[in-house]
Design a protein around this motif. Structure first.
Motif, PDB file in Angstrom:
ATOM      1  N   TRP A  46       8.901  -9.243  11.918  1.00 46.07           N
ATOM      2  CA  TRP A  46       8.827  -7.998  11.159  1.00 46.07           C
ATOM      3  C   TRP A  46       8.615  -8.283   9.683  1.00 46.07           C
ATOM      4  N   GLY A  47       7.895  -7.388   9.026  1.00 46.47           N
ATOM      5  CA  GLY A  47       7.782  -7.445   7.589  1.00 46.47           C
ATOM      6  C   GLY A  47       8.974  -6.764   6.930  1.00 46.47           C
ATOM      7  N   GLN A  48       8.945  -6.731   5.610  1.00 43.46           N
ATOM      8  CA  GLN A  48      10.083  -6.195   4.850  1.00 43.46           C
ATOM      9  C   GLN A  48       9.992  -4.689   4.671  1.00 43.46           C
ATOM     10  N   GLY A  49       8.835  -4.120   4.948  1.00 46.85           N
ATOM     11  CA  GLY A  49       8.671  -2.678   4.856  1.00 46.85           C
ATOM     12  C   GLY A  49       8.081  -2.232   3.528  1.00 46.85           C
ATOM     13  N   THR A  50       7.426  -1.090   3.561  1.00 43.67           N
ATOM     14  CA  THR A  50       6.880  -0.486   2.351  1.00 43.67           C
ATOM     15  C   THR A  50       7.180   1.017   2.393  1.00 43.67           C
ATOM     16  N   GLN A  51       7.626   1.545   1.270  1.00 44.87           N
ATOM     17  CA  GLN A  51       8.048   2.944   1.214  1.00 44.87           C
ATOM     18  C   GLN A  51       6.848   3.862   1.048  1.00 44.87           C
ATOM     19  N   VAL A  52       6.805   4.894   1.872  1.00 42.66           N
ATOM     20  CA  VAL A  52       5.819   5.965   1.748  1.00 42.66           C
ATOM     21  C   VAL A  52       6.577   7.259   1.513  1.00 42.66           C
ATOM     22  N   THR A  53       6.271   7.933   0.422  1.00 46.43           N
ATOM     23  CA  THR A  53       6.915   9.202   0.096  1.00 46.43           C
ATOM     24  C   THR A  53       5.835  10.263  -0.078  1.00 46.43           C
ATOM     25  N   GLY A 107       0.777  -1.229   0.000  1.00 46.20           N
ATOM     26  CA  GLY A 107       0.000   0.000   0.000  1.00 46.20           C
ATOM     27  C   GLY A 107       0.812   1.284   0.000  1.00 46.20           C
ATOM     28  N   GLY A 108       2.128   1.166   0.103  1.00 42.88           N
ATOM     29  CA  GLY A 108       2.944   2.362   0.072  1.00 42.88           C
ATOM     30  C   GLY A 108       3.002   2.977  -1.318  1.00 42.88           C
ATOM     31  N   GLY A 109       3.597   4.157  -1.395  1.00 44.89           N
ATOM     32  CA  GLY A 109       3.720   4.821  -2.679  1.00 44.89           C
ATOM     33  C   GLY A 109       4.021   6.295  -2.516  1.00 44.89           C
ATOM     34  N   LEU A 110       3.877   7.006  -3.608  1.00 41.17           N
ATOM     35  CA  LEU A 110       4.115   8.450  -3.641  1.00 41.17           C
ATOM     36  C   LEU A 110       2.771   9.168  -3.569  1.00 41.17           C
ATOM     37  N   VAL A 111       2.667  10.126  -2.666  1.00 45.09           N
ATOM     38  CA  VAL A 111       1.421  10.884  -2.504  1.00 45.09           C
ATOM     39  C   VAL A 111       1.770  12.330  -2.229  1.00 45.09           C
ATOM     40  N   GLN A 112       0.902  13.218  -2.634  1.00 39.19           N
ATOM     41  CA  GLN A 112       1.112  14.642  -2.387  1.00 39.19           C
ATOM     42  C   GLN A 112       0.747  14.996  -0.947  1.00 39.19           C
ATOM     43  N   ALA A 120       8.891   7.804   4.928  1.00 32.46           N
ATOM     44  CA  ALA A 120       9.675   6.789   5.634  1.00 32.46           C
ATOM     45  C   ALA A 120       9.350   5.428   5.033  1.00 32.46           C
ATOM     46  N   VAL A 121      10.129   4.432   5.445  1.00 25.34           N
ATOM     47  CA  VAL A 121       9.753   3.044   5.214  1.00 25.34           C
ATOM     48  C   VAL A 121       8.906   2.613   6.410  1.00 25.34           C
ATOM     49  N   TYR A 122       7.756   2.079   6.119  1.00 25.28           N
ATOM     50  CA  TYR A 122       6.823   1.649   7.165  1.00 25.28           C
ATOM     51  C   TYR A 122       6.871   0.130   7.301  1.00 25.28           C
ATOM     52  N   TYR A 123       7.007  -0.314   8.548  1.00 24.73           N
ATOM     53  CA  TYR A 123       7.109  -1.737   8.849  1.00 24.73           C
ATOM     54  C   TYR A 123       5.953  -2.154   9.755  1.00 24.73           C
ATOM     55  N   CYS A 124       5.433  -3.340   9.535  1.00 26.39           N
ATOM     56  CA  CYS A 124       4.542  -3.902  10.533  1.00 26.39           C
ATOM     57  C   CYS A 124       5.286  -5.011  11.271  1.00 26.39           C
ATOM     58  N   ALA A 125       4.845  -5.250  12.488  1.00 28.90           N
ATOM     59  CA  ALA A 125       5.513  -6.201  13.350  1.00 28.90           C
ATOM     60  C   ALA A 125       4.512  -6.846  14.291  1.00 28.90           C
ATOM     61  N   VAL A 126       4.867  -8.019  14.779  1.00 21.86           N
ATOM     62  CA  VAL A 126       4.002  -8.775  15.680  1.00 21.86           C
ATOM     63  C   VAL A 126       4.720  -9.018  16.996  1.00 21.86           C
ATOM     64  N   GLY A 127       3.999  -8.844  18.086  1.00 23.20           N
ATOM     65  CA  GLY A 127       4.546  -9.095  19.402  1.00 23.20           C
ATOM     66  C   GLY A 127       3.448  -9.475  20.365  1.00 23.20           C
ATOM     67  N   PRO A 128       3.797  -9.658  21.623  1.00 19.17           N
ATOM     68  CA  PRO A 128       2.801 -10.108  22.595  1.00 19.17           C
ATOM     69  C   PRO A 128       1.936  -8.994  23.175  1.00 19.17           C
ATOM     70  N   ASP A 129       2.401  -7.752  23.132  1.00 27.54           N
ATOM     71  CA  ASP A 129       1.704  -6.668  23.816  1.00 27.54           C
ATOM     72  C   ASP A 129       1.605  -5.426  22.945  1.00 27.54           C
ATOM     73  N   VAL A 130       0.585  -4.645  23.200  1.00 20.38           N
ATOM     74  CA  VAL A 130       0.396  -3.371  22.483  1.00 20.38           C
ATOM     75  C   VAL A 130       1.266  -2.325  23.168  1.00 20.38           C
ATOM     76  N   VAL A 131       2.492  -2.206  22.674  1.00 20.09           N
ATOM     77  CA  VAL A 131       3.451  -1.273  23.241  1.00 20.09           C
ATOM     78  C   VAL A 131       4.149  -0.533  22.125  1.00 20.09           C
ATOM     79  N   GLY A 170      -1.116  16.277   2.107  1.00 16.98           N
ATOM     80  CA  GLY A 170      -2.555  16.354   2.294  1.00 16.98           C
ATOM     81  C   GLY A 170      -3.303  15.135   1.813  1.00 16.98           C
ATOM     82  N   GLY A 171      -2.625  14.263   1.102  1.00 15.76           N
ATOM     83  CA  GLY A 171      -3.249  13.072   0.571  1.00 15.76           C
ATOM     84  C   GLY A 171      -3.352  11.952   1.584  1.00 15.76           C
ATOM     85  N   SER A 172      -3.849  10.803   1.114  1.00 12.57           N
ATOM     86  CA  SER A 172      -4.079   9.648   1.971  1.00 12.57           C
ATOM     87  C   SER A 172      -3.502   8.380   1.353  1.00 12.57           C
ATOM     88  N   LEU A 173      -3.138   7.462   2.214  1.00 12.01           N
ATOM     89  CA  LEU A 173      -2.734   6.126   1.821  1.00 12.01           C
ATOM     90  C   LEU A 173      -3.243   5.155   2.866  1.00 12.01           C
TER      91      LEU A 173
END
Length: 122
Positions: free
Chosen positions: A112-119, A8-13, A92-103, A15-18
């Motif tokens: 961890w995932g490999q990441g997706t670039q958001v510009t 879902g990452g990509g280039l956005v102006q 930034a590069v955005y990563y998702c990750a899994v763990g035992p607690d919401v911290v 004020g935009g959304s992703l």
């Protein structure tokens, strides 16, 4: 063990959304916490948001509160990060990750995932 794939990452102006997606394979998220982190060039990896898969309870960093929302779709075994009113400093590069607690600390997350670039740029 769980494999995570962000998309879902990509280039956005400004004020935009992703919407970023974090899909799991290998097993369901079950009782995990799923977090999103981001890392800009030359900077440390920062916490963005996290959610409890079982309860849906979430925690969003103050720097993005009111602009970013984290939620899950149990049927699709996927966690989403909806990002609105994007700013250049969200780049930034955005990563998702899994763990035992919401911290907000990255060392509490085990997979961890490999990441997706958001510009965010004109």
């Amino acid at each position: 063990q769980v494999q995570l794939v962000e998309s879902g990452g990509g280039l956005v102006q400004p004020g935009g959304s992703l919407r970023l997606s974090c899909a799991a394979s290998g097993r369901t998220f079950s009782t995990d916490a799923v977090g999103w982190f981001r890392q800009a060039p030359g900077k440390e990896r920062d916490f963005v948001a996290a959610i409890s898969w079982s309860t849906g309870g979430s925690y969003v960093d103050g720097s993005v509160l009111g602009r970013f929302t984290i939620y899950r779709d149990k049927a699709k075994n996927t966690v989403y990060l909806q990002m609105n009113s994007l700013k250049p400093e969200d780049t930034a590069v955005y990563y998702c990750a899994v763990g035992p607690d919401v911290v907000g600390t990255s060392d509490r997350y085990n997979y961890w995932g490999q990441g997706t670039q958001v510009t965010v740029s004109t």
